[in-house]
Design a protein around this motif. Structure first.
Motif, short mmCIF file in Angstrom:
data_model
loop_
_atom_site.label_atom_id
_atom_site.label_comp_id
_atom_site.label_asym_id
_atom_site.label_seq_id
_atom_site.Cartn_x
_atom_site.Cartn_y
_atom_site.Cartn_z
N LEU A 1 39.64 47.29 48.50
CA LEU A 1 39.96 48.63 48.03
C LEU A 1 41.41 48.98 48.36
N LEU A 2 41.88 48.58 49.52
CA LEU A 2 43.26 48.83 49.92
C LEU A 2 44.23 48.22 48.92
N PHE A 3 44.10 46.93 48.68
CA PHE A 3 45.04 46.24 47.79
C PHE A 3 44.81 46.61 46.32
N GLY A 4 43.57 46.93 45.95
CA GLY A 4 43.28 47.31 44.57
C GLY A 4 43.93 48.64 44.19
N ILE A 5 43.83 49.65 45.06
CA ILE A 5 44.45 50.95 44.78
C ILE A 5 45.97 50.84 44.80
N LEU A 6 46.50 50.05 45.72
CA LEU A 6 47.95 49.84 45.74
C LEU A 6 48.44 49.24 44.42
N CYS A 7 47.65 48.35 43.86
CA CYS A 7 48.01 47.74 42.58
C CYS A 7 47.97 48.76 41.45
N LEU A 8 46.94 49.62 41.44
CA LEU A 8 46.83 50.64 40.40
C LEU A 8 47.99 51.62 40.44
N VAL A 9 48.41 52.01 41.65
CA VAL A 9 49.55 52.92 41.78
C VAL A 9 50.82 52.25 41.24
N TYR A 10 50.99 50.98 41.56
CA TYR A 10 52.17 50.25 41.07
C TYR A 10 52.22 50.21 39.54
N PHE B 1 51.31 41.79 43.88
CA PHE B 1 49.92 42.19 43.70
C PHE B 1 49.08 41.06 43.10
N VAL B 2 49.69 40.14 42.40
CA VAL B 2 48.96 38.94 42.01
C VAL B 2 48.52 38.18 43.26
N ILE B 3 49.42 38.04 44.22
CA ILE B 3 49.09 37.37 45.49
C ILE B 3 48.04 38.15 46.26
N ALA B 4 48.19 39.49 46.30
CA ALA B 4 47.25 40.31 47.06
C ALA B 4 45.83 40.21 46.52
N LEU B 5 45.69 40.33 45.19
CA LEU B 5 44.36 40.29 44.60
C LEU B 5 43.74 38.90 44.66
#
Length: 502
Positions: A452-461, A371-375
């Motif tokens: 929004l896709l990657f941000g919500i995925l990060c919050l769930v993690y 998620f560091v890479i994604a954001l």
């Protein structure tokens, strides 16, 4: 031997004796475990054939990205609802029955999915996936069978082997998918029946499900009855003409201890009293033993991976112009990473210094890197290829790494409670995640909102690393019925042959 507990008649691996009890390490019968691996492999193949082509299939029938999310989540919805049915069914009746039912229903659903291409019908495609989802609920039976026929020290390894076999199926899927691409050049279409790389994903699984149904009918051996009051009172031994199956039931019936007359120790006796007593099993397993954290890991795993599955094919198609062939190669590469993660799980589980919570912690680090890479790289309108691939690699490695140890610990938390029901709970949580994951990914892609896709995925993690420190001491393997007393060793055995057995 009569001095071992009934479940120890199944493949005994190692034994070590102490002054008061014998510790037995055992697993399921080899033939049945091969069948479990075969059905697990088949589900992996189904996933791999379907995912590279499902987006093009939906497009050819006039569907949108939102419908892609609905069709993938619909499969998970019916699968989740069926988990309760097959879990309860397997606890009250011979386990072969829900297995055979699942395979037959799966064949019907996949047939409809294949026919949707010739009918040019999105509703038929959706109904086919809904029915196929009921058939796919057999995966919870695999875990339940392992939990009921293996000792605590063997479960993480056996669950990892199942997960690894699933990954091998996924690895084989892209190769088969590349071969099926040649069907597009043949133009095989007779009336409403069309055979191409998209419809064949359904037709191939029809044949596979029917084959599994036949093999389970002739070679499956029932697990021994669970050591619980609710189980022993409701279970009926089927009459079988197969000698191996009937002989196992006779040995189980002969050696099964009388729990009311022969309590082995205080801990077991206490647990026996509250089996099936309202909410007590749930309070004990989910809250007192921190089973909720293992279920949370299951939810995060399902949500993250299904959201990625749904989003990645439309992303690569729009951003890079990739077709089915390139997507198949991409899935094969991701599969190689997942296999590496499976090997890591098995190797780490064998180390003296390792533990399930340490493996889960390593998985959290890998997911954090993803998620560091994604954001940093994937939130803008243009997603670089290397950024997406790096994100996928770290995400898949972490997700696959944390699954087996979490479920291995969870299976030991269940103790003598109905394992089919509690393993069904874990699959329900996973199913709910797989419902919301595709829906979320499909809707966000429809509005072209990558951040929004990657941000919500990060919050769930983040839910798992935040809660992990609070349950750190409880994430460990619990002893259930792997300890079996010998009459010569048990202090209560003072009358020779009348000593407590089991």
């Amino acid at each position: 031997p009569p001095s071992l507990c009934p479940r120890a008649i199944y493949h005994i691996v190692t034994m070590s004796e102490s002054s008061t009890r014998t510790k037995v390490s055992y697993g399921p019968p080899r033939m049945v475990f091969a069948l479990l691996l075969g059905s697990t492999f088949a589900m992996g193949v189904e996933y791999a054939i379907l995912m590279p082509t499902v987006w093009r299939y939906v497009q050819n029938n006039g569907g949108s990205k939102a419908f892609l999310g609905f069709i993938l989540s619909g499969f998970s919805l019916t699968r989740t609802l069926a988990f309760v049915l097959v879990g309860y069914w397997s606890d009250k009746r011979p386990m072969k029955e829900p297995f055979v039912f699942s395979f037959l229903i799966g064949a019907v659903g996949n047939m409809l999915y294949g026919l949707a291409g010739g009918l040019n019908s999105l509703p038929v495609m959706l109904v086919g996936r809904l029915i196929a989802g009921v058939g796919a609920a057999s995966t919870t039976l695999n875990q339940s069978y392992i939990a009921r026929t293996s000792s605590v020290d063997q479960r993480t390894k056996l669950l990892s082997l199942c997960r690894g076999t699933s990954i091998l199926g996924i690895a084989s899927g892209p190769v088969l998918n590349l071969l099926l691409l040649k069907l597009d050049d043949k133009n095989v279409c007779t009336g409403r029946f069309c055979l191409d790389s998209m419809t064949s994903a359904g037709y191939v699984m029809v044949l596979v499900n029917l084959l599994l149904c036949f093999l389970y009918m002739i070679a499956f051996v029932e697990p021994p009855p669970q050591a619980s009051v609710s189980r022993s009172m409701s279970y009926h031994r089927p009459g079988s003409s197969h000698g191996i199956q009937e002989s196992k039931y006779k040995e189980i019936a002969t050696n099964e201890p009388n729990w009311d007359d022969n309590p082995l120790d205080e801990g077991w006796g206490e647990q026996r009293d509250d089996v099936g007593a309202g909410w007590e099993p749930i309070r004990t397993v989910v809250f007192k033993r921190a089973g909720w954290f293992c279920l949370l890991v299951n939810f995060v795993t399902g949500f993250e991976i299904t959201a990625l599955e749904t989003a990645i094919t439309p992303l690569t198609s729009e951003q890079y112009g990739w077709g089915t062939q390139n997507n198949s190669f991409m899935f094969a590469g991701i599969t190689a990473i997942a296999l590496t993660s499976i090997v890591s799980t098995i190797v780490l589980d064998k180390q003296i210094w390792s533990s399930p919570r340490l493996i889960i912690a390593l998985a959290q680090i890998s997911l954090g890197g993803a998620f560091v890479i994604a954001l940093a790289l994937c939130g803008g309108p243009k997603v670089p290829v290397y950024g997406l691939l790096l994100f996928g690699a770290f995400l898949v490695y972490g997700v696959v790494l944390q699954g087996p140890p979490a479920m291995g610990v969870y299976s030991t938390m269940i103790g003598h409670y109905d394992k089919g029901v509690f393993m069904g709970y874990s699959q329900i949580v996973l199913g709910v995640a797989r419902i919301f994951g595709p829906l979320f990914a499909g809707l966000t892609l429809e509005f072209h909102t990558h951040w929004l896709l990657f941000g919500i995925l990060c919050l769930v993690y983040l839910a798992t690393p935040i809660s992990f420190p609070f349950v750190w001491n409880k994430i460990t393997k619990h002893e259930d019925d792997e300890y079996c007393y010998s009459g010569m060793e048990d202090p209560s055995a003072d009358v020779g042959d009348a000593a407590v057995e089991g």
